[in-house]
Scaffold this motif. Sequence first.
Motif, PDB file in Angstrom:
ATOM      1  N   ARG A 181      -7.538   1.311   0.521  1.00 31.80           N
ATOM      2  CA  ARG A 181      -6.721   2.022  -0.604  1.00 31.80           C
ATOM      3  C   ARG A 181      -7.667   1.921  -2.090  1.00 31.80           C
ATOM      4  O   ARG A 181      -7.080   1.750  -3.112  1.00 31.80           O
ATOM      5  CB  ARG A 181      -5.597   1.651  -0.886  1.00 31.80           C
ATOM      6  N   MET A 213      -3.173  -5.393  -3.567  1.00 27.63           N
ATOM      7  CA  MET A 213      -3.597  -4.796  -2.055  1.00 27.63           C
ATOM      8  C   MET A 213      -4.702  -5.608  -1.489  1.00 27.63           C
ATOM      9  O   MET A 213      -5.460  -6.322  -2.094  1.00 27.63           O
ATOM     10  CB  MET A 213      -3.896  -3.197  -2.443  1.00 27.63           C
ATOM     11  N   HIS A 268       0.689  -1.371   0.059  1.00 26.80           N
ATOM     12  CA  HIS A 268      -0.030   0.021  -0.048  1.00 26.80           C
ATOM     13  C   HIS A 268       0.878   1.285   0.015  1.00 26.80           C
ATOM     14  O   HIS A 268       0.383   2.356   0.032  1.00 26.80           O
ATOM     15  CB  HIS A 268      -0.880  -0.028   1.407  1.00 26.80           C
ATOM     16  N   ASN A 291      -2.177   1.960   7.474  1.00 26.94           N
ATOM     17  CA  ASN A 291      -3.180   0.865   7.230  1.00 26.94           C
ATOM     18  C   ASN A 291      -4.137   1.088   8.259  1.00 26.94           C
ATOM     19  O   ASN A 291      -5.394   0.700   7.969  1.00 26.94           O
ATOM     20  CB  ASN A 291      -2.426  -0.662   7.299  1.00 26.94           C
TER      21      ASN A 291
END
Length: 305
Positions: free
Chosen positions: A256, A251, A225, A294
Amino acid sequence: MEAVTRNFFLCLSKNNWLNQVARKRGSGIVTGKIIAGIDFPNSVQIIKELNRKGLSTTVDHLGEFVHSKETAIDRTKEAIETIETIAREKLDSHISVKMTSLGLDIDRDLVIRNMTSILDTAEKHGVMVTIDMEDEPRCEQTLELFKQLRESYSCVSTVLQAYLYRTEQDLKKLSVLKPFLRLVKGAYKEPATVAYPDKKDVDDNYKKLIRQSLEYGLYTAVATHDDEMIGYTKELAEKLKIPNDQFEFQMLYGMRSKTQMELVEQGYKMRVYVPYGRDWYGYFMRRLAERPANISFAFKGLVKK
């Protein structure tokens, strides 16, 4: 601070009580947000929607560290059924499996039998099976199993972790097999005797591995990411004249999503790692431990409508 955050979430990931509570009460909260469903049939529509947007997927039935032969066999049957569903529904999807879910901690021959059954089905339907990498003590066993299986099957791939000192040599040894490789930074808590303790060293090694994998001519999945790593991969591919069909980005589902679509629109292959199942808690905590950003991505995913 980053090390403290990482250790905090890794500690939470191993809390059995929280795992049990999350399994019993939390699946409904995260379904459609960070997991696709409690089982694969309930995940198919989400995968179809991702495919319609131009996103490929790899699916993972969450759960690991199986300690009974019967459970390992059940996990094998479930993986086979998932592959058959992928073929029947014409999904653009791979499947990811963990060796501990298939009996790695019980008996090596059991894992080989289970993986052979899975790969026979995968080869029949042309579905790639990725052997996920787990913690460092199981790394050597996992790679040896992969090499043995790769001799007989073309539809098997595996994962290398940039935070381990050994990985550069592992990549070199595997390159002769011309495998499909997923490169990740790594999500388990490892001692400094086997893994880089500093983020900068991990990032530098990750870049080195991306370059070497592409230079070896391997199909390379850059699972990150991190905008810096995404930008590095794009620039490197242009510099080395690496075609877009030699690599892809990966991902996590629910994180995202906008960036994922931007990569598709830019002409890059984008694969979404889509987990399903009730044992989502440990997986989720390790993802939060991987990278502080994250936490923000995950929160946005949980609150989106």
